[in-house]
Motif scaffolding. Structure first.
Motif, short mmCIF file in Angstrom:
data_model
loop_
_atom_site.label_atom_id
_atom_site.label_comp_id
_atom_site.label_asym_id
_atom_site.label_seq_id
_atom_site.Cartn_x
_atom_site.Cartn_y
_atom_site.Cartn_z
N VAL A 5 2.68 14.25 1.60
CA VAL A 5 3.03 13.72 2.91
C VAL A 5 1.77 13.21 3.62
CG1 VAL A 5 3.94 14.28 5.21
CG2 VAL A 5 5.08 15.17 3.16
N GLY A 6 0.67 13.95 3.48
CA GLY A 6 -0.59 13.53 4.08
C GLY A 6 -1.08 12.20 3.55
N MET A 7 -0.92 11.97 2.25
CA MET A 7 -1.31 10.68 1.67
C MET A 7 -0.43 9.55 2.23
SD MET A 7 -3.95 10.77 -0.33
CE MET A 7 -3.71 9.09 -0.91
N MET A 8 0.85 9.80 2.36
CA MET A 8 1.75 8.77 2.88
C MET A 8 1.47 8.50 4.36
SD MET A 8 3.29 7.87 0.20
CE MET A 8 4.35 6.65 0.98
N LEU A 9 1.11 9.54 5.10
CA LEU A 9 0.70 9.35 6.50
C LEU A 9 -0.52 8.45 6.57
CD1 LEU A 9 0.51 9.98 9.55
CD2 LEU A 9 -0.64 12.12 8.95
N PHE A 23 -7.14 5.52 -3.90
CA PHE A 23 -6.34 4.79 -2.91
C PHE A 23 -7.23 3.90 -2.05
CE2 PHE A 23 -4.47 4.65 1.41
CZ PHE A 23 -3.37 3.85 1.12
N ASN A 24 -8.36 4.41 -1.63
CA ASN A 24 -9.30 3.64 -0.82
C ASN A 24 -9.81 2.41 -1.57
OD1 ASN A 24 -12.62 4.17 0.52
ND2 ASN A 24 -11.01 2.86 1.29
N LEU A 25 -10.23 2.59 -2.81
CA LEU A 25 -10.76 1.48 -3.60
C LEU A 25 -9.69 0.44 -3.89
CD1 LEU A 25 -13.04 3.44 -6.11
CD2 LEU A 25 -13.75 2.14 -4.09
N ILE A 26 -8.48 0.90 -4.23
CA ILE A 26 -7.39 -0.02 -4.50
C ILE A 26 -7.02 -0.81 -3.24
CG2 ILE A 26 -4.92 -0.15 -5.08
CD1 ILE A 26 -5.39 2.23 -6.97
N SER A 27 -7.04 -0.14 -2.10
CA SER A 27 -6.72 -0.81 -0.83
C SER A 27 -7.71 -1.93 -0.54
CB SER A 27 -6.74 0.20 0.32
OG SER A 27 -5.79 1.22 0.13
N LEU A 39 8.68 6.22 10.50
CA LEU A 39 9.67 6.04 9.44
C LEU A 39 9.15 6.54 8.10
CD1 LEU A 39 12.37 4.85 8.43
CD2 LEU A 39 11.18 2.66 8.13
N ILE A 40 7.92 6.13 7.74
CA ILE A 40 7.34 6.53 6.46
C ILE A 40 7.08 8.02 6.42
CG2 ILE A 40 5.26 6.32 5.02
CD1 ILE A 40 5.19 3.36 5.75
N LEU A 59 0.80 -1.23 0.00
CA LEU A 59 0.00 0.00 0.00
C LEU A 59 0.84 1.28 0.00
CD1 LEU A 59 -3.20 -0.60 2.14
CD2 LEU A 59 -2.85 -0.79 -0.30
N PRO A 60 1.88 1.39 0.83
CA PRO A 60 2.71 2.59 0.73
C PRO A 60 3.32 2.78 -0.65
CG PRO A 60 3.14 1.47 2.80
CD PRO A 60 2.26 0.56 2.00
N ALA A 61 3.70 1.67 -1.31
CA ALA A 61 4.27 1.77 -2.66
C ALA A 61 3.22 2.26 -3.65
CB ALA A 61 4.83 0.42 -3.10
N ILE A 62 2.00 1.72 -3.55
CA ILE A 62 0.92 2.16 -4.43
C ILE A 62 0.57 3.61 -4.17
CG2 ILE A 62 -1.57 1.89 -4.88
CD1 ILE A 62 -1.17 -1.11 -4.56
N CYS A 63 0.51 3.99 -2.90
CA CYS A 63 0.20 5.37 -2.54
C CYS A 63 1.26 6.32 -3.10
CB CYS A 63 0.12 5.51 -1.03
SG CYS A 63 -0.39 7.14 -0.47
N LEU A 64 2.52 5.94 -3.01
CA LEU A 64 3.60 6.76 -3.56
C LEU A 64 3.41 6.93 -5.06
CD1 LEU A 64 6.29 8.25 -3.25
CD2 LEU A 64 7.45 6.04 -3.50
#
Length: 299
Positions: free
Chosen positions: A70-74, A207-211, A115-116, A51-56
Protein backbone atom coordinates in the motif's frame (compact mmCIF):
# COMPACT_ATOMS: atom_id res chain seq x y z
CA UNK A 1 6.81 12.59 18.83
CA UNK A 2 3.47 12.33 20.62
CA UNK A 3 0.30 11.52 18.71
CA UNK A 4 -1.35 14.78 19.75
CA UNK A 5 1.60 16.87 18.59
CA UNK A 6 1.74 14.95 15.30
CA UNK A 7 -1.94 15.64 14.63
CA UNK A 8 -1.20 19.37 14.85
CA UNK A 9 2.23 19.57 13.22
CA UNK A 10 1.81 17.30 10.19
CA UNK A 11 -1.08 19.30 8.67
CA UNK A 12 0.70 22.58 9.53
CA UNK A 13 3.90 21.42 7.81
CA UNK A 14 2.09 20.25 4.70
CA UNK A 15 -0.04 23.42 4.63
CA UNK A 16 3.09 25.60 4.64
CA UNK A 17 4.60 23.58 1.77
CA UNK A 18 1.41 23.88 -0.29
CA UNK A 19 1.14 27.61 0.49
CA UNK A 20 4.68 28.07 -0.82
CA UNK A 21 3.72 26.20 -3.99
CA UNK A 22 0.65 28.41 -4.41
CA UNK A 23 2.77 31.57 -4.16
CA UNK A 24 4.67 30.42 -7.27
CA UNK A 25 1.59 29.62 -9.37
CA UNK A 26 -0.72 31.71 -11.51
CA UNK A 27 -3.78 30.87 -13.58
CA UNK A 28 -1.51 31.11 -16.64
CA UNK A 29 0.38 28.06 -15.39
CA UNK A 30 -2.79 26.04 -15.98
CA UNK A 31 -3.52 27.75 -19.29
CA UNK A 32 0.00 27.07 -20.54
CA UNK A 33 -1.02 23.48 -21.29
CA UNK A 34 -1.94 24.68 -24.80
CA UNK A 35 1.68 25.69 -25.38
CA UNK A 36 3.03 22.17 -24.78
CA UNK A 37 0.03 19.90 -25.49
CA UNK A 38 1.93 16.77 -26.43
CA UNK A 39 4.43 17.03 -23.58
CA UNK A 40 1.69 17.65 -21.01
CA UNK A 41 -0.52 14.79 -22.21
CA UNK A 42 2.35 12.29 -22.35
CA UNK A 43 3.63 13.28 -18.91
CA UNK A 44 0.18 13.06 -17.34
CA UNK A 45 -0.49 9.65 -18.89
CA UNK A 46 2.84 8.41 -17.52
CA UNK A 47 2.16 9.92 -14.10
CA UNK A 48 -1.48 8.90 -13.68
CA UNK A 49 -1.71 5.56 -15.52
CA UNK A 50 1.61 3.98 -16.46
CA UNK A 51 3.48 4.48 -13.18
CA UNK A 52 0.77 3.02 -10.90
CA UNK A 53 0.60 -0.01 -13.22
CA UNK A 54 4.38 -0.45 -13.14
CA UNK A 55 4.43 0.01 -9.37
CA UNK A 56 1.72 -2.64 -8.99
CA UNK A 57 3.81 -5.02 -11.08
CA UNK A 58 6.90 -4.42 -8.95
CA UNK A 59 4.90 -4.93 -5.76
CA UNK A 60 3.45 -8.23 -6.98
CA UNK A 61 6.79 -9.54 -8.26
CA UNK A 62 8.56 -8.58 -5.03
CA UNK A 63 5.80 -10.11 -2.89
CA UNK A 64 5.82 -7.21 -0.42
CA UNK A 65 3.79 -7.50 2.73
CA UNK A 66 0.44 -5.67 2.57
CA UNK A 67 1.38 -2.44 4.38
CA UNK A 68 4.49 -1.93 2.26
CA UNK A 69 2.52 -2.70 -0.89
CA UNK A 70 0.00 0.00 0.00
CA UNK A 71 2.89 2.34 0.80
CA UNK A 72 4.39 1.80 -2.66
CA UNK A 73 1.03 2.53 -4.32
CA UNK A 74 0.65 5.67 -2.19
CA UNK A 75 4.06 6.80 -3.42
CA UNK A 76 3.13 6.06 -7.05
CA UNK A 77 -0.08 8.07 -6.68
CA UNK A 78 1.70 11.12 -5.25
CA UNK A 79 2.20 14.00 -7.71
CA UNK A 80 5.49 15.60 -8.63
CA UNK A 81 6.82 18.20 -6.23
CA UNK A 82 8.62 21.52 -6.41
CA UNK A 83 11.94 19.63 -6.29
CA UNK A 84 11.23 18.55 -9.88
CA UNK A 85 11.39 22.19 -11.02
CA UNK A 86 14.70 22.65 -9.20
CA UNK A 87 16.30 19.67 -10.94
CA UNK A 88 14.84 20.74 -14.26
CA UNK A 89 16.42 24.18 -13.81
CA UNK A 90 19.80 22.66 -12.89
CA UNK A 91 19.84 20.31 -15.88
CA UNK A 92 18.37 22.65 -18.51
CA UNK A 93 14.84 21.31 -18.69
CA UNK A 94 11.81 23.43 -19.53
CA UNK A 95 10.98 24.82 -16.08
CA UNK A 96 7.77 26.50 -17.30
CA UNK A 97 6.51 23.06 -18.30
CA UNK A 98 7.43 21.72 -14.85
CA UNK A 99 5.43 24.45 -13.16
CA UNK A 100 2.45 23.68 -15.39
CA UNK A 101 2.68 19.93 -14.75
CA UNK A 102 3.05 20.43 -10.98
CA UNK A 103 -0.03 22.64 -10.94
CA UNK A 104 -2.15 20.17 -12.91
CA UNK A 105 -0.80 17.11 -11.07
CA UNK A 106 -1.49 18.65 -7.67
CA UNK A 107 -5.14 19.14 -8.56
CA UNK A 108 -5.62 15.76 -10.27
CA UNK A 109 -3.97 13.96 -7.36
CA UNK A 110 -6.75 15.18 -5.08
CA UNK A 111 -8.99 12.72 -6.92
CA UNK A 112 -6.61 9.98 -8.03
CA UNK A 113 -4.59 9.58 -4.81
CA UNK A 114 -7.51 8.64 -2.51
CA UNK A 115 -8.87 6.32 -5.21
CA UNK A 116 -5.56 4.46 -5.66
CA UNK A 117 -4.91 4.27 -1.91
CA UNK A 118 -8.36 2.89 -1.13
CA UNK A 119 -8.22 0.35 -3.95
CA UNK A 120 -4.76 -0.73 -2.74
CA UNK A 121 -5.93 -1.08 0.85
CA UNK A 122 -8.88 -3.20 -0.29
CA UNK A 123 -6.70 -5.37 -2.54
CA UNK A 124 -3.76 -5.94 -0.21
CA UNK A 125 -5.23 -5.58 3.28
CA UNK A 126 -8.84 -6.61 2.79
CA UNK A 127 -11.99 -4.56 2.35
CA UNK A 128 -12.72 -4.75 6.07
CA UNK A 129 -9.46 -3.01 6.98
CA UNK A 130 -9.86 0.11 9.10
CA UNK A 131 -6.95 1.73 7.25
CA UNK A 132 -7.83 3.85 4.27
CA UNK A 133 -8.83 7.33 3.18
CA UNK A 134 -12.52 7.41 4.06
CA UNK A 135 -14.66 10.34 2.97
CA UNK A 136 -13.79 12.55 5.93
CA UNK A 137 -10.08 11.85 5.42
CA UNK A 138 -10.38 12.58 1.69
CA UNK A 139 -11.92 15.94 2.61
CA UNK A 140 -8.94 16.56 4.90
CA UNK A 141 -6.52 15.82 2.06
CA UNK A 142 -8.45 18.27 -0.14
CA UNK A 143 -8.24 20.90 2.58
CA UNK A 144 -4.56 20.28 3.32
CA UNK A 145 -3.50 20.47 -0.32
CA UNK A 146 -5.97 22.61 -2.22
CA UNK A 147 -6.84 25.38 0.25
CA UNK A 148 -3.22 26.56 0.88
CA UNK A 149 -2.51 26.44 -2.87
CA UNK A 150 -5.59 28.55 -3.62
CA UNK A 151 -4.67 31.00 -0.86
CA UNK A 152 -1.12 31.29 -2.21
CA UNK A 153 -2.38 31.85 -5.76
CA UNK A 154 -4.85 34.48 -4.54
CA UNK A 155 -2.08 36.33 -2.70
CA UNK A 156 0.12 36.26 -5.79
CA UNK A 157 -2.73 37.54 -7.96
CA UNK A 158 -3.66 40.42 -5.64
CA UNK A 159 -0.20 41.24 -4.24
CA UNK A 160 2.40 39.93 -6.72
CA UNK A 161 5.29 41.90 -5.21
CA UNK A 162 4.47 40.70 -1.70
CA UNK A 163 4.13 37.11 -2.97
CA UNK A 164 7.52 37.40 -4.64
CA UNK A 165 9.12 38.61 -1.41
CA UNK A 166 7.45 35.86 0.61
CA UNK A 167 8.43 32.93 -1.61
CA UNK A 168 11.90 32.53 -0.13
CA UNK A 169 10.91 32.96 3.57
CA UNK A 170 7.97 30.56 3.17
CA UNK A 171 10.21 28.02 1.44
CA UNK A 172 12.79 28.26 4.24
CA UNK A 173 10.07 27.98 6.88
CA UNK A 174 8.55 24.95 5.16
CA UNK A 175 11.95 23.23 5.03
CA UNK A 176 12.61 23.91 8.72
CA UNK A 177 9.16 22.75 9.84
CA UNK A 178 9.30 19.64 7.65
CA UNK A 179 12.76 18.70 8.89
CA UNK A 180 11.66 19.07 12.50
CA UNK A 181 8.38 17.20 12.08
CA UNK A 182 9.62 14.36 9.89
CA UNK A 183 12.85 13.94 11.87
CA UNK A 184 10.86 13.72 15.07
CA UNK A 185 8.53 11.17 13.55
CA UNK A 186 11.38 9.10 12.08
CA UNK A 187 13.26 9.00 15.37
CA UNK A 188 10.23 7.30 16.82
CA UNK A 189 10.25 4.59 14.13
CA UNK A 190 13.98 4.30 13.44
CA UNK A 191 14.10 0.62 14.40
CA UNK A 192 11.21 -0.18 12.06
CA UNK A 193 12.89 1.81 9.29
CA UNK A 194 16.15 -0.12 9.65
CA UNK A 195 14.25 -3.41 9.51
CA UNK A 196 12.23 -2.33 6.47
CA UNK A 197 15.00 -1.08 4.16
CA UNK A 198 16.04 -4.60 3.25
CA UNK A 199 12.47 -5.59 2.41
CA UNK A 200 11.50 -2.65 0.21
CA UNK A 201 14.66 -0.64 -0.56
CA UNK A 202 15.41 -2.34 -3.90
CA UNK A 203 11.80 -2.00 -5.04
CA UNK A 204 11.84 1.72 -4.21
CA UNK A 205 15.11 2.20 -6.12
CA UNK A 206 13.83 0.32 -9.19
CA UNK A 207 10.59 2.29 -9.16
CA UNK A 208 12.49 5.58 -8.95
CA UNK A 209 14.84 4.71 -11.83
CA UNK A 210 12.02 3.38 -14.01
CA UNK A 211 9.98 6.53 -13.34
CA UNK A 212 12.83 8.80 -14.41
CA UNK A 213 13.54 6.72 -17.52
CA UNK A 214 9.91 6.53 -18.66
CA UNK A 215 9.40 10.23 -17.95
CA UNK A 216 12.16 10.99 -20.48
CA UNK A 217 11.80 8.14 -23.00
CA UNK A 218 8.04 8.33 -23.56
CA UNK A 219 8.03 12.00 -24.68
CA UNK A 220 11.11 11.46 -26.85
CA UNK A 221 9.47 8.51 -28.60
CA UNK A 222 6.59 10.84 -29.44
CA UNK A 223 9.02 13.49 -30.78
CA UNK A 224 8.81 15.89 -27.88
CA UNK A 225 11.88 18.15 -27.57
CA UNK A 226 14.81 17.31 -25.31
CA UNK A 227 14.20 20.17 -22.83
CA UNK A 228 10.52 19.26 -22.47
CA UNK A 229 11.45 15.59 -22.05
CA UNK A 230 13.93 16.47 -19.29
CA UNK A 231 11.18 18.44 -17.54
CA UNK A 232 8.84 15.47 -17.92
CA UNK A 233 11.41 13.03 -16.55
CA UNK A 234 11.81 14.98 -13.32
CA UNK A 235 8.08 15.63 -12.96
CA UNK A 236 7.29 11.95 -13.43
CA UNK A 237 10.35 10.62 -11.60
CA UNK A 238 10.55 12.94 -8.59
CA UNK A 239 7.39 12.31 -6.57
CA UNK A 240 6.20 14.45 -3.68
CA UNK A 241 7.51 12.14 -0.95
CA UNK A 242 6.62 14.75 1.69
CA UNK A 243 2.93 14.46 0.84
CA UNK A 244 3.08 10.65 0.90
CA UNK A 245 4.98 10.58 4.22
CA UNK A 246 2.50 13.02 5.77
CA UNK A 247 -0.51 10.96 4.64
CA UNK A 248 1.13 7.75 5.83
CA UNK A 249 2.29 8.93 9.26
CA UNK A 250 -0.34 11.50 10.22
CA UNK A 251 -2.61 10.17 12.99
CA UNK A 252 -5.51 12.02 11.34
CA UNK A 253 -5.05 10.16 8.02
CA UNK A 254 -3.56 6.66 7.52
CA UNK A 255 -1.57 6.59 10.78
CA UNK A 256 0.52 3.59 9.73
CA UNK A 257 4.31 3.57 10.01
CA UNK A 258 4.84 0.73 7.53
CA UNK A 259 2.78 2.45 4.84
CA UNK A 260 5.03 5.51 5.13
CA UNK A 261 8.29 3.51 4.89
CA UNK A 262 8.61 3.35 1.06
CA UNK A 263 8.16 7.13 0.82
CA UNK A 264 10.70 7.72 3.60
CA UNK A 265 13.30 5.62 1.74
CA UNK A 266 12.35 7.18 -1.59
CA UNK A 267 12.64 10.69 -0.17
CA UNK A 268 16.32 10.03 0.53
CA UNK A 269 17.24 8.07 -2.60
CA UNK A 270 15.63 10.40 -5.13
CA UNK A 271 18.05 13.26 -4.51
CA UNK A 272 20.97 11.11 -5.67
CA UNK A 273 19.24 9.22 -8.48
CA UNK A 274 17.67 12.39 -9.91
CA UNK A 275 21.06 14.16 -9.88
CA UNK A 276 22.75 11.21 -11.62
CA UNK A 277 19.96 11.03 -14.18
CA UNK A 278 20.20 14.78 -14.75
CA UNK A 279 23.92 14.55 -15.57
CA UNK A 280 23.24 11.76 -18.06
CA UNK A 281 20.37 13.69 -19.66
CA UNK A 282 22.46 16.88 -19.85
CA UNK A 283 25.29 15.06 -21.62
CA UNK A 284 22.84 13.43 -23.98
CA UNK A 285 21.29 16.79 -24.76
CA UNK A 286 24.68 18.35 -25.46
CA UNK A 287 25.82 15.48 -27.69
CA UNK A 288 22.59 15.07 -29.63
CA UNK A 289 21.72 17.28 -32.57
CA UNK A 290 18.04 18.08 -32.47
CA UNK A 291 16.69 18.94 -35.91
CA UNK A 292 13.45 20.15 -34.35
CA UNK A 293 12.12 21.06 -30.98
CA UNK A 294 8.50 20.83 -30.08
CA UNK A 295 6.84 24.10 -30.86
CA UNK A 296 3.70 25.32 -29.14
CA UNK A 297 1.36 23.84 -31.74
CA UNK A 298 -1.66 21.68 -31.09
CA UNK A 299 -1.43 17.91 -31.35
Amino acid sequence: MSSGLSIVLFPVALGIVMLGLGLTLTVDDFRRVVAYPRAVVVSLVCQMLILPAICLGLVLVAGLRPELAVGMMLLAASPGGSTASLYSHLFKGNVALNVTLTAINSVLALFTLPLIVNLSVAAFMGSDSSIGLQFDKVVQVFALVLVPIVVGMAVRRRRPEFAGRMQRPVKILSIVVLVVVITGALLGIKDELAATIGAVGLVVLLFNLISLAIGYAAPRLLRVGHRESVASSFEVGVHNATLAITIGLSPALLNNNDIAMPSVIYGTLMFFTAAAFGFVAARRGSAATEPTRQSPTPV
